[in-house]
Design an enzyme around this catalytic site. Structure first.
Site, PDB file in Angstrom:
ATOM      1  N   HIS B 254      58.021  36.706  41.406  1.00 33.04           N
ATOM      2  CA  HIS B 254      56.749  36.565  40.688  1.00 33.04           C
ATOM      3  C   HIS B 254      56.342  37.900  40.035  1.00 33.04           C
ATOM      4  O   HIS B 254      56.062  37.955  38.827  1.00 33.04           O
ATOM      5  CB  HIS B 254      55.670  36.094  41.675  1.00 33.04           C
ATOM      6  CG  HIS B 254      54.325  35.902  41.061  1.00 33.04           C
ATOM      7  ND1 HIS B 254      53.855  34.679  40.652  1.00 33.04           N
ATOM      8  CD2 HIS B 254      53.340  36.779  40.763  1.00 33.04           C
ATOM      9  CE1 HIS B 254      52.645  34.805  40.136  1.00 33.04           C
ATOM     10  NE2 HIS B 254      52.302  36.085  40.199  1.00 33.04           N
ATOM     11  N   GLU B 255      56.341  38.949  40.816  1.00 29.79           N
ATOM     12  CA  GLU B 255      55.924  40.254  40.269  1.00 29.79           C
ATOM     13  C   GLU B 255      56.927  40.768  39.244  1.00 29.79           C
ATOM     14  O   GLU B 255      56.556  41.465  38.292  1.00 29.79           O
ATOM     15  CB  GLU B 255      55.711  41.267  41.392  1.00 29.79           C
ATOM     16  CG  GLU B 255      54.637  40.878  42.411  1.00 29.79           C
ATOM     17  CD  GLU B 255      53.285  40.522  41.789  1.00 29.79           C
ATOM     18  OE1 GLU B 255      52.976  41.028  40.690  1.00 29.79           O
ATOM     19  OE2 GLU B 255      52.555  39.721  42.394  1.00 29.79           O
ATOM     20  N   HIS B 258      55.897  39.502  35.907  1.00 31.05           N
ATOM     21  CA  HIS B 258      54.873  40.374  35.316  1.00 31.05           C
ATOM     22  C   HIS B 258      55.497  41.668  34.789  1.00 31.05           C
ATOM     23  O   HIS B 258      55.203  42.122  33.680  1.00 31.05           O
ATOM     24  CB  HIS B 258      53.816  40.739  36.365  1.00 31.05           C
ATOM     25  CG  HIS B 258      52.861  39.642  36.706  1.00 31.05           C
ATOM     26  ND1 HIS B 258      52.058  39.037  35.769  1.00 31.05           N
ATOM     27  CD2 HIS B 258      52.554  39.039  37.886  1.00 31.05           C
ATOM     28  CE1 HIS B 258      51.296  38.119  36.359  1.00 31.05           C
ATOM     29  NE2 HIS B 258      51.583  38.092  37.651  1.00 31.05           N
ATOM     30  N   GLU B 284      50.545  35.533  33.486  1.00 34.66           N
ATOM     31  CA  GLU B 284      50.842  34.621  34.582  1.00 34.66           C
ATOM     32  C   GLU B 284      51.905  33.601  34.163  1.00 34.66           C
ATOM     33  O   GLU B 284      52.688  33.150  35.001  1.00 34.66           O
ATOM     34  CB  GLU B 284      49.548  33.929  35.017  1.00 34.66           C
ATOM     35  CG  GLU B 284      49.572  33.393  36.423  1.00 34.66           C
ATOM     36  CD  GLU B 284      49.624  34.468  37.513  1.00 34.66           C
ATOM     37  OE1 GLU B 284      49.379  35.665  37.228  1.00 34.66           O
ATOM     38  OE2 GLU B 284      49.932  34.102  38.665  1.00 34.66           O
TER      39      GLU B 284
END
Lengths: 488, 488
Positions: B254-255, B258, B284
């Site tokens: 997830h990170e 980003h 997101e």
């Protein structure tokens, strides 16, 4: 609000921003990804530009004119602010920013050149650094001596001529002592391999034994050990060589000396000009007395010998040999690995060369040869490669001209403080033998560290020792210690 | 220098300082000694004050009046600068300061209230935060909608009405899908213990598989995973639970989504307003498509299953069960632990409640009851305690009103992009099965990431997908995926 209160509120924010800039420098040496160097150069340039704008803010002049110091400490605050403001206003903003950008870049080039053992790939950017530092020095000197003007950043109220006189007086004795020691067959270094994890664990224990408050600090690894920050966030770095545990352990004790100085400054001075070590020389006196006069003493080596056996298993030397290993003179090349005797000769070499570089008496293109010649003259053998010679230190790559002599000045101050400490703490030897540094570090805190920038460097040492500083205590200490280790 | 060039040079320095401030925040969560918090508060306050002064600098207005954009990107730069300057100048300095002070205090009160499971001890300070945020919103709105004005910080050029229409259309389908899935007996979580070192090693491998450039980034541990920084220094954090390796592994992916967005922005936009992700929703969308549509897909789970067996030894589930574990629905309470279906219902609950709070349609004194009623309506069971309900998220305590909806908007955008990606990369499934993300991430870079802030969020997604964004692709994807995992 009074002019004094307004000035101090403004200054407090500047000091906080200076801490941020310092933390960014720490990050660069410990955490920054390798591909971030160019962006980091802009970031550093931006925060330095902000600091420069604040230090040259014309309101400071107005406030200073109207400010009334409430007490002795307030008067010292105003002296610091005035000096810093005057110096900052003398350096043009674009020069300050150009220097910040350049030195952030040049440090990477130095590291690569050192890894490749190729001075020529570093020389062009060193020349650029030197050009800008000379411009900075000329702006600061305002007609006076350029090198002195740069030195003032690190050792206020001291001149190169004074230092040269001090060094010249010490040098014959050091050369003689070195020759006497090295007339003996060279002692072997400590043999064996020492696990990195165990070294780091023991160095952490040593840091705490010497009073480092890890709740307001941290230890990381970096190429070059350093201490960074003031007040409640003072970080140190160390490095590990599996073949040489003393590198890690004594680097740590050394940086802990610096860090304790910053941590032990009176909290009433936090985020003010008095909330930092007063000079590099005094700073170095703390790191040196922690590392050498205390850490490399016979009784402390007794305690350390036991702790190393606990950490690494049986040693292949006895305790006396261990002490001799800790203090062995070696025909080496590297300043940071040098013993207490030869270290000062390393400094004198750099001091003379950097004065000549700034004066233009030595060109960068001739620097490697000049270094090698001087090294051979002082040490009696040739430099084998640039990473063992002119490329070994980071300082010049980041523009730290005027910094080197403060290391040896620190040794001189440490000698003075050690003499006074021995008189103040009669049980010192016995305490060191038990790894108990509490009384010694408490005395150093009370006599030196707590005052931060309150007194001028020489005044501070004079007050702590009850007499003006000189080379005699250090020279006497070295003669006694190394005369016993290398008897005639 | 032209007004445009002067403005951009000024802005570049501001952007560099914003990066420094961001790095300080990263340090606070990862490296800062625990005893440094008070000093750090002053340091952070000082750099934020510098940034605020620059963003409200009156010269920006003059430059904007005279600046001529050299091209489309230049025009976008000016739009961003104008918007940020207008917003910064609309909020009175004393309100901004009061908010900073209050939210720093209220976060601590929230943390205590959560630990005590007592909403009433948090309610009074939340009421104060709301009052100030409403004032801030009114100042920003300049007569327009107050919530929209707050939303603009996170999702520019989008209104709450648009989001509400989108969410209202999705909600019945999600409630229905959720009910269908949870009509099945609840599946067990993955059993066993998973070594922290192996988890971190595998998460590093996953980061690289998904295209994270570790030469311009780094991975550390923190209490809450986050991504920080832009351009050439983009760092992420993760966390480790030995009982639940998916926490670490999918947080990392997830990170990395980003971080890759920030790393892949065209280098010509570095340290400019276009050099950052254009909105939280688009940000997101990247983290979600990396984590969910790609990372939790059946073929990628095939590959991950093999890598986990390599890392941790034999698994106590087969490959199909493993995939079902990765995507299991659970009767939980916590947003950050929710699956792809229920997550959006968590967001809709918060979005509706925070709009009502800002509008004054729900009072803080009624908030806990309103939360619990809505939760029971959507999830079918009662909240058992406030830390599992209204006290679970930090956002409102620090004044982040308008942030929550961007999480679900990101899911919607990720659904649109996934549909377009499948059309653009026919071999996607086969590649995912081999842990080969190169074509997928290259497409995302080319279609979304490289543009930074050049296009408005909706325009960017429209351009990437060839049609305007809507909920249909996400809903279709969820129905197909979870319909197959939980067949009727």
């Amino acid at each position: 609000m009074s002019a004094y209160a307004e000035l101090m509120a403004f200054q407090r924010q500047t000091e906080a921003l200076a801490q941020v800039a310092g933390r960014l420098g720490w990050d660069q040496e410990t955490m920054m990804p390798r591909g971030s160097a160019e962006q980091r150069a802009e970031e550093s340039g931006a925060i330095q530009a902000v600091l420069h704008a604040r230090r040259t803010d014309p309101r400071i002049g107005d406030w200073l004119e109207n400010a009334e110091a409430p007490n002795e400490a307030g008067a010292a605050q105003l002296r610091h602010i005035k000096r810093d403001h005057e110096r900052a206003t003398r350096v043009p903003g674009d020069l300050a920013e150009a220097l910040a950008r350049l030195t952030s870049r040049s440090q990477g080039i130095w590291a690569e050149a050192r890894a490749k053992d190729d001075f020529t790939s570093f020389a062009p950017v060193l020349d650029e650094v030197l050009t800008l530092k000379r411009q900075e020095g000329q702006a600061l000197a305002d007609g006076g001596d350029v090198y002195d003007a740069l030195l003032e950043d690190y050792e206020p109220e001291t001149t190169a001529a004074e230092i040269a006189a001090l060094f010249d007086a010490m040098r014959p004795g050091l050369v003689d002592l070195r020759a006497r020691c090295l007339a003996h067959p060279e002692r072997p270094a400590l043999g064996g391999a020492f696990g990195a994890a165990e070294q780091l664990k023991l160095s952490r224990e040593l840091a705490e034994v010497f009073g480092y408050d890890l709740s307001r600090g941290r230890i990381d690894q970096a190429v070059h050990p350093f201490s960074s920050g003031s007040g409640d966030d003072v970080r140190i770095t160390t490095r590990v060589s599996e073949a040489d545990p003393f590198n890690c352990l004594y680097s740590t004790i050394h940086e802990v000396g610096h860090a304790c100085y910053e941590q032990n400054i009176g909290p009433q001075y936090a985020l003010t000009p008095l909330g930092r070590g007063v000079s590099m020389g005094v700073h170095e006196s703390q790191s040196r007395i922690y590392e050498n006069q205390l850490g490399r003493s016979r009784p402390f080596c007794h305690w350390l010998y036991g702790r190393m056996r606990d950490a690494f298993g049986p040693m292949n030397v006895g305790e006396d040999e261990f002490y001799a290993c800790v203090n062995r003179l070696h025909r080496g090349y590297i300043r940071t690995e040098a013993d207490e005797v030869q270290y000062n000769l390393h400094i004198m070499l750099r001091f003379d060369l950097e004065r000549a570089l700034i004066a233009g008496d030595v060109q960068v293109s001739d620097l490697e040869a000049a270094w090698n010649d001087r090294f051979e003259a002082d040490f009696g053998y040739k430099v084998d490669r640039p990473s063992n010679g002119v490329l070994q230190d980071v300082h010049w790559s980041v523009g730290l001209f005027g910094y080197f002599p403060t290391y040896a000045l620190g040794n001189v101050y440490a000698g003075c403080l050690h003499e006074a400490l021995q008189a103040a703490v009669p049980e010192l030897e016995a305490q060191l033998g038990q790894g108990d540094l509490r009384e010694a570090t408490t005395w150093l805190k009370a006599s030196v560290q707590q005052f931060g920038g309150l007194y001028a460097p020489r005044d501070l040492i004079t007050q702590a020792c009850g007499k003006a500083p000189g080379a005699a205590p250090l020279m006497g200490y070295l003669d006694a210690k190394f005369g016993a280790l290398y008897p005639e």
